[in-house]
Write a protein that holds these residues in place. Structure first.
Motif, short mmCIF file in Angstrom:
data_model
loop_
_atom_site.label_atom_id
_atom_site.label_comp_id
_atom_site.label_asym_id
_atom_site.label_seq_id
_atom_site.Cartn_x
_atom_site.Cartn_y
_atom_site.Cartn_z
N THR A 246 33.26 32.25 -2.07
CA THR A 246 32.07 32.35 -2.92
C THR A 246 31.11 31.20 -2.68
N ALA A 247 31.65 30.04 -2.29
CA ALA A 247 30.81 28.86 -2.08
C ALA A 247 29.74 29.09 -1.02
N THR A 248 30.03 29.94 -0.04
CA THR A 248 29.02 30.22 0.99
C THR A 248 27.83 30.96 0.40
N LEU A 249 28.11 31.86 -0.53
CA LEU A 249 27.02 32.59 -1.20
C LEU A 249 26.26 31.64 -2.13
N GLU A 250 26.97 30.73 -2.79
CA GLU A 250 26.31 29.76 -3.66
C GLU A 250 25.33 28.91 -2.86
N ALA A 251 25.77 28.42 -1.70
CA ALA A 251 24.90 27.60 -0.86
C ALA A 251 23.71 28.41 -0.35
N GLY A 252 23.98 29.67 0.03
CA GLY A 252 22.90 30.52 0.50
C GLY A 252 21.84 30.76 -0.56
N PHE A 323 16.16 28.34 5.05
CA PHE A 323 15.58 28.14 3.72
C PHE A 323 14.71 29.34 3.31
N ASP A 324 13.91 29.84 4.24
CA ASP A 324 13.07 31.01 3.94
C ASP A 324 13.94 32.24 3.65
N ASN A 325 15.02 32.39 4.41
CA ASN A 325 15.90 33.53 4.21
C ASN A 325 16.67 33.46 2.90
N SER A 326 16.88 32.26 2.39
CA SER A 326 17.59 32.12 1.12
C SER A 326 16.79 32.77 -0.02
N LYS A 327 15.48 32.76 0.11
CA LYS A 327 14.62 33.42 -0.89
C LYS A 327 14.78 34.94 -0.79
N ILE A 328 14.92 35.44 0.43
CA ILE A 328 15.15 36.88 0.63
C ILE A 328 16.48 37.27 0.01
N LEU A 329 17.49 36.41 0.14
CA LEU A 329 18.80 36.67 -0.44
C LEU A 329 18.73 36.76 -1.96
N ARG A 330 17.98 35.87 -2.58
CA ARG A 330 17.82 35.90 -4.05
C ARG A 330 17.10 37.17 -4.48
N ASP A 331 16.07 37.54 -3.73
CA ASP A 331 15.33 38.77 -4.06
C ASP A 331 16.23 40.00 -3.92
N TYR A 332 17.12 39.99 -2.94
CA TYR A 332 18.02 41.12 -2.69
C TYR A 332 18.96 41.33 -3.88
N LEU A 333 19.47 40.24 -4.43
CA LEU A 333 20.39 40.34 -5.57
C LEU A 333 19.64 40.55 -6.90
N LYS A 334 18.35 40.29 -6.89
CA LYS A 334 17.43 40.63 -7.99
C LYS A 334 17.57 39.75 -9.22
#
Length: 347
Positions: A246-252, A323-334
């Protein structure tokens, strides 16, 4: 309302703590959960299992616990099961047989999308509502009315996300929480820091570990600062080296560039490769793969985990792209999931 809860994992109770914030004061929790949240049947430490031998010794106890929870459900309005499918799926079956009309809600579903897809039919048969935290999870379920994507609990639990990349001179190391993970990765991490001088090396250690256990398992860690606050440390760190989990997702989600490295027992890794048909092991990478995008981060497994590979990944990573992709990840999970699960329980 009386709510029967079965949350046997430490991670489940972190999610339950957030969920409880959105439940009305008249909701009383009964069953199995952290004692900080009420008065459970048993302290969670009584449920801990270390290895197959210990599991066999406690088998009678878990049958007894199942029967106690089924009996307790008679006085409860609804049931909430969280994770721990090895116990909670048989419990759901017994509850459904005993109380055909009882509402059974399952939150943090078993990862049937990765392996053991046979659990899908059981979940649909025994449960009233399935609360998914994986956006694509509903694809493998036939009853779309039962399963709802509620969001992801980490978006409730992580309080701060990075707004910009910065060189803080701090590097975080997370060698996992299991003994074998720690003993496999720590020698490599200790050599790795020699190639990255003039940094503060922060070792993130699970809060449950006491000093004697830390000394025994980690060895000499005098070159590291110690932290037991994962989110705060990842927020402060400019980079991280993380064991799979889970820590990898937290960092992402937080926006901290990292390298995933994982060494399993050879037999466990072989069996895992046979049954789990995924292109990646990191959750963020699995999500990006589903979106048709390039992996968020590199993954080094088994013999690939060595000082040279980890150092080169640290040196060569496009940290701005991460860093830019981390924002895409947050948007994906909503959004976070706690408020939505509370509404499902309420309704």
């Amino acid at each position: 309302m009386k709510l029967l809860v079965c949350a046997m994992e430490a991670s489940s109770n972190i999610h339950l703590k957030e969920l409880k914030k959105y439940l009305s004061d008249d909701v009383e929790l009964l069953g199995v959960f952290d004692k900080e949240l009420g008065n459970p049947l048993y302290d969670l430490t009584a449920l801990a299992i270390m290895g197959i031998v210990d599991a066999l010794k406690k088998l009678r106890f878990f049958f007894k616990l199942r029967d106690e929870l089924v009996a307790l459900a008679a006085s409860c309005d609804k049931v909430l099961l969280m994770d721990s499918s090895g116990f909670n799926l048989p419990l759901a079956k017994k509850l459904r047989e005993t109380y055909p009309d009882k509402e059974i809600i399952y939150y943090i579903l078993p990862q049937a999308w990765a392996w053991k897809k046979g659990r899908v039919a059981k979940l649909e048969k025994y449960c009233t509502k399935l609360c998914s935290i994986i956006p694509f999870e509903s694809e493998i379920y036939s009853d779309k009315n039962k399963i709802t994507y509620v969001g992801h609990p980490l978006l409730d639990e992580i309080k701060n996300f990075k707004e910009e990349l910065s060189n803080t001179n701090k590097i975080a190391f997370m060698p996992g929480s299991r003994k074998t993970e720690i003993t496999n990765l720590m020698p490599i991490f200790k050599e790795l820091i020699k190639k990255i001088p003039n940094k503060e090396y922060i070792l993130i250690i699970p809060a449950k570990f006491d000093d004697d256990y830390i000394k025994k398992i980690y060895g000499d860690i005098s070159q590291f600062s110690i932290s037991k606050n994962t989110h705060k440390t990842l927020q402060e760190a400019e980079y991280a080296f993380i064991c799979s989990g889970t820590a990898t997702l937290e960092a992402g989600l937080i926006g901290t560039p990292f390298t995933l490295s994982y060494i399993a027992k050879k037999l466990d890794f072989f069996i895992g490769r046979m049954f789990v048909k995924l292109n990646y092991v990191g959750l963020a990478n699995i999500f990006f793969d589903k979106m048709g995008k390039t992996a968020l981060h590199n993954e080094f497994l088994q013999n690939e985990v060595n000082v040279e590979n980890l150092f080169l990944d640290y040196t060569n990573m496009d940290k701005k792209l991460f860093f830019d992709n981390s924002k895409i990840l947050r948007d994906y999970l909503k959004n976070g999931s706690s408020r939505n699960v509370a509404e499902i329980i309420k309704n």
